[in-house]
Design a protein around this motif. Sequence first.
Motif, PDB file in Angstrom:
ATOM      1  N   SER A   1       1.949   8.828  -2.581  1.00  0.00           N
ATOM      2  CA  SER A   1       2.872   9.863  -2.799  1.00  0.00           C
ATOM      3  C   SER A   1       2.513  10.999  -1.996  1.00  0.00           C
ATOM      4  CB  SER A   1       2.748  10.130  -4.371  1.00  0.00           C
ATOM      5  OG  SER A   1       1.429  10.653  -4.688  1.00  0.00           O
TER       6      SER A   1
ATOM      7  N   ILE B   1       0.871  -1.210  -0.077  1.00  0.00           N
ATOM      8  CA  ILE B   1       0.038   0.095   0.036  1.00  0.00           C
ATOM      9  C   ILE B   1       0.886   1.095   0.172  1.00  0.00           C
ATOM     10  CG2 ILE B   1      -1.602   1.253   1.441  1.00  0.00           C
ATOM     11  CD1 ILE B   1      -3.078  -1.011   2.135  1.00  0.00           C
TER      12      ILE B   1
ATOM     13  N   ASP C   1     -11.246   4.923  -0.256  1.00  0.00           N
ATOM     14  CA  ASP C   1     -11.920   4.360  -1.577  1.00  0.00           C
ATOM     15  C   ASP C   1     -10.989   4.226  -2.708  1.00  0.00           C
ATOM     16  OD1 ASP C   1     -14.557   3.992  -0.605  1.00  0.00           O
ATOM     17  OD2 ASP C   1     -15.146   5.969  -1.210  1.00  0.00           O
ATOM     18  N   GLU C   2     -10.224   4.988  -2.842  1.00  0.00           N
ATOM     19  CA  GLU C   2      -9.123   4.934  -3.953  1.00  0.00           C
ATOM     20  C   GLU C   2      -8.168   3.781  -3.664  1.00  0.00           C
ATOM     21  OE1 GLU C   2      -8.821   9.525  -5.619  1.00  0.00           O
ATOM     22  OE2 GLU C   2      -7.847   8.857  -3.853  1.00  0.00           O
ATOM     23  N   LEU C   3      -7.852   3.688  -2.461  1.00  0.00           N
ATOM     24  CA  LEU C   3      -7.156   2.512  -2.116  1.00  0.00           C
ATOM     25  C   LEU C   3      -7.563   1.199  -2.421  1.00  0.00           C
ATOM     26  CD1 LEU C   3      -5.340   3.995   1.063  1.00  0.00           C
ATOM     27  CD2 LEU C   3      -4.069   3.310  -1.316  1.00  0.00           C
TER      28      LEU C   3
ATOM     29  N   LEU D   1       1.679   2.662  -3.266  1.00  0.00           N
ATOM     30  CA  LEU D   1       0.654   3.282  -4.064  1.00  0.00           C
ATOM     31  C   LEU D   1       0.946   4.851  -3.693  1.00  0.00           C
ATOM     32  CD1 LEU D   1      -1.969   0.635  -3.590  1.00  0.00           C
ATOM     33  CD2 LEU D   1      -0.631   1.118  -5.723  1.00  0.00           C
TER      34      LEU D   1
ATOM     35  N   MET E   1      -4.467  10.112  -1.283  1.00  0.00           N
ATOM     36  CA  MET E   1      -5.430   8.896  -1.736  1.00  0.00           C
ATOM     37  C   MET E   1      -6.489   8.682  -0.561  1.00  0.00           C
ATOM     38  SD  MET E   1      -3.114   6.060  -3.685  1.00  0.00           S
ATOM     39  CE  MET E   1      -4.518   5.298  -4.503  1.00  0.00           C
TER      40      MET E   1
ATOM     41  N   GLU F   1      -9.862   0.666  -4.527  1.00  0.00           N
ATOM     42  CA  GLU F   1      -9.993   0.070  -6.055  1.00  0.00           C
ATOM     43  C   GLU F   1      -8.757  -0.150  -6.139  1.00  0.00           C
ATOM     44  OE1 GLU F   1     -11.478   3.730  -7.866  1.00  0.00           O
ATOM     45  OE2 GLU F   1     -13.535   3.691  -6.832  1.00  0.00           O
ATOM     46  N   ALA F   2      -7.678   0.172  -5.794  1.00  0.00           N
ATOM     47  CA  ALA F   2      -6.292  -0.027  -6.325  1.00  0.00           C
ATOM     48  C   ALA F   2      -5.871  -1.428  -5.725  1.00  0.00           C
ATOM     49  CB  ALA F   2      -5.275   1.154  -5.861  1.00  0.00           C
ATOM     50  N   THR F   3      -6.281  -1.812  -4.553  1.00  0.00           N
ATOM     51  CA  THR F   3      -5.548  -2.951  -4.231  1.00  0.00           C
ATOM     52  C   THR F   3      -6.740  -4.346  -3.965  1.00  0.00           C
ATOM     53  OG1 THR F   3      -6.572  -2.508  -1.888  1.00  0.00           O
ATOM     54  CG2 THR F   3      -4.240  -1.643  -2.543  1.00  0.00           C
ATOM     55  N   SER F   4      -8.173  -4.002  -3.953  1.00  0.00           N
ATOM     56  CA  SER F   4      -9.291  -4.849  -3.682  1.00  0.00           C
ATOM     57  C   SER F   4      -9.353  -5.705  -2.375  1.00  0.00           C
ATOM     58  CB  SER F   4      -9.112  -5.894  -4.892  1.00  0.00           C
ATOM     59  OG  SER F   4      -9.621  -5.365  -6.042  1.00  0.00           O
ATOM     60  N   ARG F   5      -8.423  -4.868  -1.295  1.00  0.00           N
ATOM     61  CA  ARG F   5      -8.493  -5.533  -0.032  1.00  0.00           C
ATOM     62  C   ARG F   5      -9.880  -4.866   0.487  1.00  0.00           C
ATOM     63  NH1 ARG F   5      -3.337  -6.959   2.161  1.00  0.00           N
ATOM     64  NH2 ARG F   5      -1.719  -6.821   0.563  1.00  0.00           N
TER      65      ARG F   5
END
Length: 365
Positions: free
Chosen positions: A321, A316, A328-330, A319, A325, A332-336
């Motif tokens: 920077s 995580i 919700d965005e995390l 991802l 983020m 979508e990016a990880t599906s956890r």
Amino acid sequence: MVTQLEKLIALNNVTTGHVSMGRYATNFNSLAAFLTDFDFKKAVPRLASKIRSAIDNPDRQLNRKLKRDVAWLDNADCHLISLFDPEYPALLKQIYDPPLCLFAEGNVALLNQPQVAIVGSRRATSVGRKIATEFATKLSQVGLVITSGMATGIDAAGHHCALEQGTIAVLGTGCDRIYPARHERLMMRIKEKGLLISEYPLGREARSYQFPQRNRIVTGMSLGTLIVEAAEKSGTLISARLAMEQGREVFAVPGSIYGNQSFGCHKLIQQGAKLVQSIEDILEEFPLVRGDISTSILPTLPAADNVQLDSSEKAILALLSSMPMSLDELFEATSRPLSEISLLMLSMEMKGFVKLEPTGYVRSR
């Protein structure tokens, strides 16, 4: 011309307490699309004409209210957060009937921090208040936000002891109302150090049906709900049922078999709630909240060289920077699962690798 903010306030004013528009709004990508394209007549036929009139052509009385509400929102610490905003609690969005929007006063960054609800009897015993005080103090010291409903008794005890680390009070009235009156000073302190939120329009006075509705927000934002003292027919049992329906952990503190004050807690334990006697019983359900409970106030961050991240945290962190983020965005990016992400972010925040800003998490190392 009615602005989008005014349309949201008008819709909330007409529908809140009668129908949860959040369940319908989750099918849209933006507030503008929802307000324009949703078929109110099909979904809520009894309110449809009133809704459309309020949104498109508010009458003089509603116009005056909209102007007052917008003026309230001009204050620095006052906010109206819609289901489409990044500040909206990610866990709350997962429940069946999330509120379309939340009026908020205070530190909105608390909304997406990991939370535990502490609720219980309004007529709490001295022992019950002591238990709530100890649990709230220790849970907040390990980084968990204490969320409750601002009622007398157990709720108030939890709020009081979590003020320094941050507490969220979910109101059953408008955010600008003081209820109960004896909590005026407590509400002022929460505004300064924590957060007051409500789905109800500004100016809305206390109505009996609003408090059970409020409970779904308390439990919906929380990883788990701790019940301290609940009689056989206590309203607290509504919160426990809601938490179970939402798939959240339910914890109950046992008490004497000779009094009615713990009957509800014992019944919950029989139904599958976890019996808790110490904070460790709660934290073992959330293994990503680490640290020695007795010394985990963490006034300073550990040195980077002495801190290790596990593989999930590293994945995580990669991802992140300097651009925030949201959870919700995390997701979508990880599906956890969101609950897992929330705990991972808390762990990395305590280690000093990430920082929570109003619109999301940023990398700090």
